[in-house]
Design a protein around this motif. Structure first.
Motif, mmCIF file in Angstrom:
data_model
loop_
_atom_site.group_PDB
_atom_site.id
_atom_site.type_symbol
_atom_site.label_atom_id
_atom_site.label_comp_id
_atom_site.label_asym_id
_atom_site.label_seq_id
_atom_site.Cartn_x
_atom_site.Cartn_y
_atom_site.Cartn_z
ATOM 1 N N ALA A 182 112.143 66.548 -34.270
ATOM 2 C CA ALA A 182 112.056 66.479 -35.721
ATOM 3 C C ALA A 182 110.829 65.879 -36.189
ATOM 4 N N LEU A 183 110.284 64.849 -35.540
ATOM 5 C CA LEU A 183 109.094 64.105 -35.992
ATOM 6 C C LEU A 183 107.910 65.236 -35.714
ATOM 7 N N ILE A 184 107.792 66.016 -34.531
ATOM 8 C CA ILE A 184 106.895 66.880 -34.084
ATOM 9 C C ILE A 184 106.791 67.884 -35.221
ATOM 10 N N ASP A 185 108.117 68.443 -35.558
ATOM 11 C CA ASP A 185 108.203 69.722 -36.511
ATOM 12 C C ASP A 185 107.769 69.344 -37.981
ATOM 13 N N ILE A 186 107.876 68.010 -38.315
ATOM 14 C CA ILE A 186 107.538 67.525 -39.638
ATOM 15 C C ILE A 186 106.191 67.254 -39.776
ATOM 16 N N GLN A 187 105.790 66.895 -38.786
ATOM 17 C CA GLN A 187 104.168 66.665 -38.536
ATOM 18 C C GLN A 187 103.488 67.949 -38.536
ATOM 19 N N ARG A 188 104.013 68.993 -37.968
ATOM 20 C CA ARG A 188 103.440 70.527 -38.039
ATOM 21 C C ARG A 188 103.472 70.792 -39.429
ATOM 22 N N LEU A 189 104.642 70.643 -40.038
ATOM 23 C CA LEU A 189 104.646 71.111 -41.465
ATOM 24 C C LEU A 189 103.598 70.223 -42.499
ATOM 25 N N ILE A 190 103.327 69.126 -42.221
ATOM 26 C CA ILE A 190 102.468 68.393 -42.921
ATOM 27 C C ILE A 190 100.908 69.071 -42.689
ATOM 28 N N ASN A 191 100.757 69.295 -41.345
ATOM 29 C CA ASN A 191 99.290 69.546 -41.020
ATOM 30 C C ASN A 191 99.194 71.131 -41.369
ATOM 31 N N THR A 192 99.982 71.726 -41.716
ATOM 32 C CA THR A 192 99.694 73.326 -42.103
ATOM 33 C C THR A 192 99.236 73.337 -43.457
ATOM 34 N N LYS A 193 99.056 72.193 -44.366
ATOM 35 C CA LYS A 193 98.640 71.960 -45.783
ATOM 36 C C LYS A 193 97.326 71.462 -45.623
#
Length: 68
Positions: free
Chosen positions: A57-68
């Motif tokens: 979950a933390l990895i997926d959330i970090q990926r979401l944050i980094n796409t912006k």
């Protein structure tokens, strides 16, 4: 900006939902309606997480944050 849903939820699942107490691929009712309403005007990323899979979950959330 993005939306985090809880996978396996019958309402908030992004990738996986629950039907008849079984895990199935697809969106929950709320996420499906929300996505359809939003896609008429804006594009927003969504990520589904499972609360018992904290590291993923933390990895997926970090990926979401980094796409912006």
């Amino acid at each position: 900006m993005g939306i985090i849903g809880i996978n396996r939820s019958p309402s908030c699942g992004v990738d996986i939902t629950s039907k008849n107490d079984q895990e199935v691929a697809g969106e929950g009712v709320f996420i499906e309606i929300l996505r359809k309403k939003l896609e008429k005007n804006i594009s927003i990323d969504m990520v589904g997480i499972k609360v018992l899979e904290i590291e993923k979950a933390l990895i997926d959330i970090q990926r979401l944050i980094n796409t912006k």
